[in-house]
Design an enzyme around this catalytic site. Sequence first.
Site, short mmCIF file in Angstrom:
data_model
loop_
_atom_site.label_atom_id
_atom_site.label_comp_id
_atom_site.label_asym_id
_atom_site.label_seq_id
_atom_site.Cartn_x
_atom_site.Cartn_y
_atom_site.Cartn_z
N HIS A 239 18.70 -7.93 13.09
CA HIS A 239 18.51 -9.37 13.33
C HIS A 239 17.92 -10.03 12.09
O HIS A 239 17.09 -9.44 11.39
CB HIS A 239 17.66 -9.64 14.57
CG HIS A 239 16.22 -9.21 14.48
ND1 HIS A 239 15.22 -10.06 14.08
CD2 HIS A 239 15.61 -8.03 14.73
CE1 HIS A 239 14.06 -9.42 14.12
NE2 HIS A 239 14.26 -8.18 14.50
N ASP B 235 10.31 -6.99 9.79
CA ASP B 235 10.97 -7.34 11.07
C ASP B 235 11.70 -8.68 10.91
O ASP B 235 11.15 -9.72 11.23
CB ASP B 235 9.91 -7.42 12.17
CG ASP B 235 10.49 -7.61 13.56
OD1 ASP B 235 11.72 -7.48 13.71
OD2 ASP B 235 9.72 -7.88 14.48
N GLU C 295 17.06 -12.83 17.93
CA GLU C 295 16.67 -11.58 18.61
C GLU C 295 15.28 -11.72 19.18
O GLU C 295 14.97 -11.25 20.27
CB GLU C 295 16.72 -10.41 17.61
CG GLU C 295 16.43 -9.04 18.23
CD GLU C 295 14.97 -8.61 18.18
OE1 GLU C 295 14.64 -7.56 18.72
OE2 GLU C 295 14.14 -9.34 17.60
N GLU C 296 14.41 -12.39 18.42
CA GLU C 296 12.98 -12.43 18.76
C GLU C 296 12.68 -13.21 20.03
O GLU C 296 11.57 -13.13 20.55
CB GLU C 296 12.18 -13.03 17.59
CG GLU C 296 12.24 -12.22 16.30
CD GLU C 296 11.44 -10.93 16.35
OE1 GLU C 296 10.96 -10.55 17.44
OE2 GLU C 296 11.29 -10.31 15.29
N ASP D 17 16.47 -2.17 12.57
CA ASP D 17 15.42 -3.17 12.79
C ASP D 17 14.09 -2.50 12.44
O ASP D 17 13.60 -1.66 13.19
CB ASP D 17 15.44 -3.63 14.25
CG ASP D 17 14.39 -4.71 14.52
OD1 ASP D 17 13.71 -5.14 13.57
OD2 ASP D 17 14.26 -5.11 15.70
N HIS E 266 5.49 -9.91 13.51
CA HIS E 266 5.25 -11.09 14.35
C HIS E 266 4.00 -11.86 13.92
O HIS E 266 3.39 -12.54 14.74
CB HIS E 266 5.15 -10.72 15.84
CG HIS E 266 6.37 -10.03 16.37
ND1 HIS E 266 6.42 -9.45 17.61
CD2 HIS E 266 7.58 -9.82 15.80
CE1 HIS E 266 7.62 -8.91 17.79
NE2 HIS E 266 8.34 -9.12 16.71
N1 BES Z 1 11.50 -5.13 15.76
C1 BES Z 1 11.02 -5.54 17.04
C2 BES Z 1 11.02 -4.42 18.05
C3 BES Z 1 10.03 -3.33 17.82
C4 BES Z 1 8.71 -3.62 17.53
C5 BES Z 1 10.45 -2.03 17.97
C6 BES Z 1 7.79 -2.58 17.35
C7 BES Z 1 9.54 -1.00 17.80
C8 BES Z 1 8.22 -1.28 17.47
C9 BES Z 1 11.89 -6.66 17.57
O1 BES Z 1 12.18 -7.62 16.61
C10 BES Z 1 11.17 -7.37 18.68
O2 BES Z 1 10.18 -7.99 18.45
N2 BES Z 1 11.72 -7.25 19.87
C11 BES Z 1 11.23 -7.94 21.01
C12 BES Z 1 12.31 -7.78 22.02
C13 BES Z 1 12.50 -8.86 22.96
C14 BES Z 1 12.25 -10.26 22.55
C15 BES Z 1 13.71 -8.63 23.80
C16 BES Z 1 9.95 -7.33 21.55
O3 BES Z 1 9.74 -6.13 21.35
O4 BES Z 1 9.21 -8.05 22.18
ZN ZN Z 2 10.35 -8.69 16.27
#
Ligand code: BES
Ligand code: ZN
Length: 483
Positions: A201, A219, A253-254, A281, A364
């Site tokens: 993303h 990220d 995605e976020e 990612d 984040h």
């Molecule tokens: N890169 C992250 C996911 C992640 C974070 C994987 C830490 C492993 C460790 C991704 O961009 C993210 O923030 N995903 C969201 C998903 C959601 C909005 C469906 C999350 O994890 O809250």
């Molecule tokens: Zn994220």
Amino acid sequence: MKKITLLFVFLMTTAIFLAQEQPFYATMDATDAIELQKELPDDIQIIATKQNQSAVFISEEAAHTLHRNVLTHGPGYVFKASKEKALQAIEPKVPKTERRVLDFTINQDAAVAEALDLVEAQNIEDQILELQAYGTRYHTKPQAEQSVLDLKDKWEAMAQAANRDDVSVRIVNHVNTGMPSAVMTIEGAENPDEFVIIGGHIDSTAPGSGNNTAPGADDDASGISTITEVARVLFETDFVPNRTVEFMAFAAEEIGLVGSAEIAEEYSNNNVNVIAYVQFDMTNFPGSANDVYITTDSYNSNDLNAYLIELMEYYNGASSEHEITYGTTACNYGCSDHFSWADNGYEAAFPFEASFSESNPSIHTSGDTYDVTGDAFKAAKFAKLGLEFVIETAKSNTLSVSEISGLDFDFIVANKILNYKIKNSTDRLEKMAVIDVSGKQVLTATDLGQQGTISLESLSQGFYVAVFTTDANKKLTKKFIVN
Ligand code: BES
Ligand code: ZN
């Protein structure tokens, strides 16, 4: 609660466009939904629960709480455009087995060897810095759209410089976000209807108005830069795939996998035969002992995971110049875009930078910058794995079975007995090691000759990779399952 419900309905009917600004429908882990309801009773409605997934109607505040929790391995959610879609999403999935082509093989040694030598961490670093320089790529900000348009230009320029008229780049507009995604396609020379896809993303996030500063270096500028380096090397080596290869940079995605969900659903509706999808990612934070962590969430493909391990055993062993060490981890929820592909019945995998609990703590936040991860040495390893995956699954149109280890080899596992046989060659097998999914060596055998059997009685149920070494130091790997 009733007042809040009315307010939700009012807000939904007055503004329907941008998910994050208003309450919206989503799916999430059922226990997480219950926890969240305890914490913020007025901000989440649990509409229905099937097995361990809940369809919910959730406020922006609760969504932000989820995001904060994610930093300490909390839950995530998947945005759904309507109540019907949320309810439909928690129904048990019927796997689209007719689409699956599980015959993943490894025989492109020459093409892979050439490609691995060309990976340059510097290119990845440069692009991460370019992407973080937008300041924010939060899906509602103009910089987010600009970053996608600029990526399209960059990919097009790369293809043009390589004189590729089999390559095209397109912008995909979405329903549930104003931000577009970008897709680059290398049309397959022999089997254009079979697709191999890698993606990540391109949007970023940070809490509240902090979205103005969301550099998103790890990220996920790291993932986008990793797949761009894969493409660059493929062009430099004039790789012409038999199958169609696509590179995807997803929007939004976020806020709940919005871009990838729309694209994967469209592919599924059009019956596009995606052989395998791999997500990049967060590829650059060296938080754990190993280089790559294969995520083993239940929605991921065990076969594809075992294949990625097989590739690393084959091409990136301890004595190799391109060593990659690996382990396994899990998100325990649909944590990134690969979930959208799995959710639509495709084989998906997500090799990740660290064990989940040791991953980059700066994501984040306004602090997710390149200097947190150091150089792009780590992401370069992911680019190598990406190249191995693309070259071996899409196969080259010009190079056939490798000269290096093109051995005629029979390998069958049945009833916990492994049968092997080398044919049409004087090569002999010196030794064999069986590796489990965590990378541990669980069985070895030596002096195997040209044919024989090995008992697997000591192995418990699971996925394994057998690595054979010949007297000429050639390697043969085979993955197998013990039931
Ligand atoms: N890169 C992250 C996911 C992640 C974070 C994987 C830490 C492993 C460790 C991704 O961009 C993210 O923030 N995903 C969201 C998903 C959601 C909005 C469906 C999350 O994890 O809250
Ligand atoms: Zn994220």
